[in-house]
Motif scaffolding. Structure first.
Motif, short mmCIF file in Angstrom:
data_model
loop_
_atom_site.label_atom_id
_atom_site.label_comp_id
_atom_site.label_asym_id
_atom_site.label_seq_id
_atom_site.Cartn_x
_atom_site.Cartn_y
_atom_site.Cartn_z
N LEU A 265 10.05 -69.62 63.71
CA LEU A 265 10.83 -70.40 62.98
C LEU A 265 11.13 -69.98 61.71
CD1 LEU A 265 9.12 -72.16 64.99
CD2 LEU A 265 9.98 -73.98 63.74
N ILE A 266 12.31 -69.48 61.31
CA ILE A 266 12.86 -68.97 60.21
C ILE A 266 13.26 -70.12 59.16
CG2 ILE A 266 14.51 -67.35 59.13
CD1 ILE A 266 15.19 -66.12 61.89
N ASP B 97 19.31 -63.27 58.03
CA ASP B 97 19.91 -62.23 59.01
C ASP B 97 18.95 -61.09 59.31
OD1 ASP B 97 22.27 -63.56 59.23
OD2 ASP B 97 23.31 -62.23 57.56
N ARG B 98 18.10 -60.93 58.27
CA ARG B 98 17.06 -59.85 58.14
C ARG B 98 15.98 -60.52 59.44
NH1 ARG B 98 16.23 -55.64 54.56
NH2 ARG B 98 17.95 -55.44 53.26
N TYR B 99 15.49 -61.60 59.32
CA TYR B 99 14.56 -62.01 60.25
C TYR B 99 15.18 -62.31 61.69
CZ TYR B 99 11.33 -63.61 56.70
OH TYR B 99 10.09 -63.65 55.63
N LEU B 100 16.55 -62.50 61.67
CA LEU B 100 17.03 -62.62 63.01
C LEU B 100 17.01 -61.36 63.55
CD1 LEU B 100 19.98 -64.86 62.11
CD2 LEU B 100 18.22 -65.32 63.66
N VAL B 101 17.28 -60.20 62.92
CA VAL B 101 17.20 -58.66 63.57
C VAL B 101 15.93 -58.50 63.92
CG1 VAL B 101 17.43 -56.33 62.87
CG2 VAL B 101 19.28 -57.75 61.82
N ALA B 102 14.83 -59.07 63.02
CA ALA B 102 13.34 -58.65 63.50
C ALA B 102 13.07 -59.33 64.92
CB ALA B 102 12.53 -58.98 62.33
N ALA B 103 13.64 -60.66 64.89
CA ALA B 103 13.39 -61.51 65.91
C ALA B 103 13.97 -61.12 67.21
CB ALA B 103 13.72 -63.00 65.77
N GLU B 104 15.14 -60.53 67.17
CA GLU B 104 15.94 -59.84 68.11
C GLU B 104 15.15 -58.84 68.82
OE1 GLU B 104 18.06 -61.35 69.97
OE2 GLU B 104 18.89 -63.07 68.65
N SER C 100 1.46 -68.11 58.66
CA SER C 100 1.22 -66.56 57.97
C SER C 100 1.28 -66.53 56.47
CB SER C 100 2.33 -65.55 58.75
OG SER C 100 3.41 -66.05 58.51
N PRO C 101 0.92 -65.43 55.79
CA PRO C 101 1.00 -65.14 54.37
C PRO C 101 2.82 -65.18 54.02
CG PRO C 101 -0.47 -63.67 55.19
CD PRO C 101 -0.01 -64.45 56.45
N GLY C 102 2.97 -65.71 52.84
CA GLY C 102 4.27 -65.69 52.55
C GLY C 102 5.08 -64.39 52.31
N ILE C 103 6.24 -64.21 52.39
CA ILE C 103 6.92 -62.93 52.48
C ILE C 103 8.25 -63.24 51.53
CG2 ILE C 103 7.98 -61.30 53.63
CD1 ILE C 103 6.45 -61.99 56.18
N ARG C 104 8.24 -62.21 50.64
CA ARG C 104 9.55 -62.54 49.77
C ARG C 104 10.60 -61.80 50.16
NH1 ARG C 104 6.44 -63.04 43.92
NH2 ARG C 104 6.10 -65.07 43.87
N GLU C 105 10.28 -60.68 50.71
CA GLU C 105 11.24 -59.64 51.19
C GLU C 105 10.91 -58.84 52.64
OE1 GLU C 105 13.05 -55.37 49.34
OE2 GLU C 105 11.86 -56.59 48.29
N PHE C 106 11.91 -58.92 53.33
CA PHE C 106 11.74 -58.57 54.75
C PHE C 106 12.24 -57.23 55.00
CE2 PHE C 106 10.42 -60.05 58.79
CZ PHE C 106 10.63 -59.10 59.72
N GLY C 107 11.46 -56.03 54.85
CA GLY C 107 11.89 -54.86 55.10
C GLY C 107 12.39 -54.48 56.36
N LEU C 108 13.46 -53.61 56.45
CA LEU C 108 13.91 -53.24 57.87
C LEU C 108 14.12 -51.65 58.01
CD1 LEU C 108 16.52 -56.14 58.98
CD2 LEU C 108 14.08 -55.90 59.77
N TRP C 109 13.43 -50.88 57.06
CA TRP C 109 13.75 -49.56 56.97
C TRP C 109 13.39 -48.71 58.10
CZ3 TRP C 109 8.99 -47.62 56.96
CH2 TRP C 109 8.02 -48.21 56.37
N GLU D 5 21.32 -48.47 65.17
CA GLU D 5 21.51 -49.10 66.55
C GLU D 5 20.64 -50.44 66.71
OE1 GLU D 5 21.00 -45.93 66.06
OE2 GLU D 5 23.09 -44.96 66.37
N GLN D 6 19.49 -50.29 66.17
CA GLN D 6 18.53 -51.37 66.48
C GLN D 6 19.02 -52.50 65.61
OE1 GLN D 6 14.97 -49.30 65.64
NE2 GLN D 6 13.97 -49.87 67.62
N VAL D 7 19.66 -52.44 64.41
CA VAL D 7 20.43 -53.50 63.50
C VAL D 7 21.44 -53.97 64.03
CG1 VAL D 7 21.27 -53.81 61.24
CG2 VAL D 7 19.36 -52.47 61.40
N TYR D 8 22.15 -52.99 64.89
CA TYR D 8 23.35 -53.31 65.50
C TYR D 8 22.99 -54.60 66.64
CZ TYR D 8 28.39 -52.59 66.97
OH TYR D 8 29.53 -52.62 67.30
N GLN D 9 22.12 -54.27 67.49
CA GLN D 9 21.74 -55.05 68.46
C GLN D 9 21.23 -56.39 67.98
OE1 GLN D 9 19.03 -52.51 70.17
NE2 GLN D 9 20.56 -51.07 70.94
N GLY D 10 20.88 -56.48 66.67
CA GLY D 10 19.98 -57.64 65.91
C GLY D 10 21.01 -58.71 65.79
#
Length: 356
Positions: free
Chosen positions: A134-135, A149-156, A276-285, A290-295
């Motif tokens: 749940l984002i 969008d960053r969370y959606l990429v991670a979820a995908e 879970s602990p709060g997160i202010r920034e979601f790193g996708l580095w 290609e993985q971001v594209y698929q997200g």
């Protein structure tokens, strides 16, 4: 002799923070040393049984047994990864030692895993065996679709179903009409793509029953920036917990961290929730382009159609994504978000990591 300069407030804060860190590390080392002294002999342990990790504390973990009792356990040295939600094989000690009542022998294979990139440890697991993410976003701090969008990429990437929750909807009336329309337009983009969107306000008691229904058949986790009201929502869903909550800082506009350790809770009507602990920034580095594209799942029909194989999806001639955006087949806003994430992949990892 020259007079020593007076330390600034910032320098004093850093000195105090370093002193506090040393004290915490000293306490952790002491606790770790004490736990390592516990050497369970086989005849001091009961029969193996299954359990679920409710929470993890350094060298210890709380295990929920099949009879719903909670046991604080040590970990076998062979266990290199253990997180909230893990299903484990454990054995209860016949005697309690230093408040430890048993030992975890092994971890069962995980159905799913949510991990975070860490500069020092690579991919660091957050929680296991989750079926739904749940984002949570909110009206305050300011609604930010880029973070969603960053969370959606991670979820995908994990294959775990994402659901978007707009929290603090009672504050929508404090926005002007154009701001309200902008938020709703962005949420409609997610709905058109195929994502489920829920609305909630614990203060106004709106959307809580719908949220409970959504959680009932899943093991879920709330993710989102600090201050979006994750713990407040958990309090509304489970009033008996009384989790600590704090208001958004008036100075920074950022949320104040309230949850420090991930923990699994059960709903009376079915379903589990990992807070879970709060997160202010979601790193996708840690991801490839290609993985971001698929997200960005709506981009899939255009994958591989760019004129050049090494297309950067910016101003490259013959870019299939830019053409799709120009023809309203994908939204310009999502394309811009995608381009920003791609640009961030090359940033210094220290500035892209989680801020817990």
């Amino acid at each position: 002799m020259a007079k020593a300069k007076k330390l600034t407030k910032g320098q004093l804060r850093r000195i105090k923070a370093n002193q506090d860190k040393k004290l915490r590390n000293q306490g952790q080392k002491s606790s770790k040393h004490k736990s390592e002294k516990i050497q369970w002999l086989d005849n001091e342990l009961g029969e193996p049984q299954t359990g679920v990790i409710i929470s993890r504390f350094g060298q210890h973990a709380d295990v929920e047994a099949e009879d719903a009792s909670i046991h604080r356990c040590n970990l076998r040295r062979s266990i290199d990864s253990l997180v909230c939600g893990d299903k484990v094989l454990w054995r209860e000690g016949k005697k309690t030692q230093h408040s430890v009542t048993g030992i975890i022998e092994a971890v069962h294979e995980r159905d799913s895993m949510l991990s975070r990139p860490d500069v020092y440890d690579g991919l660091k697991p957050i929680a296991a065996n989750i079926s739904q993410i749940l984002i949570v976003s909110s009206v305050l701090p300011a609604f930010n679709s880029d973070i969603i969008d960053r969370y959606l990429v991670a979820a995908e990437q994990t294959g775990i179903t994402p659901v978007i929750v707009l929290n603090k909807t009672d504050l929508l009336t404090e926005l002007d009409e154009s701001e309200q329309q902008e938020i709703e337009a962005q949420l409609q983009i997610y709905r058109d793509i195929g994502y489920q969107v829920l609305y909630a306000s614990s203060k106004a008691s709106e959307g809580i029953s719908e949220l409970k229904s959504q959680l009932s058949a899943h093991t879920s986790i709330f993710v989102g920036q600090s201050g979006v009201g994750k713990s407040t929502l958990v309090n509304a869903l489970m009033p008996n917990l009384g989790l600590l909550t704090q208001e958004v800082s008036e100075n920074s506009g950022l949320g104040q961290h309230t949850t420090t350790v991930a923990r699994l809770y059960h709903f009376d009507d079915g379903g589990d929730l990992i807070d879970s602990p709060g997160i202010r920034e979601f790193g996708l580095w840690h991801l490839t382009p290609e993985q971001v594209y698929q997200g960005f799942i709506e981009f899939e029909p255009f994958l591989g159609l760019c004129k050049f194989r090494d297309c950067k999806h910016q101003t490259d001639p013959g870019c299939a994504l830019v053409e799709a955006s120009n023809n309203n087949k994908i939204t310009a806003k999502r394309l811009t978000s995608f381009q920003r994430i791609l640009a961030s992949l090359g940033e210094n990892k220290l500035t892209s990591r989680f801020n817990d």
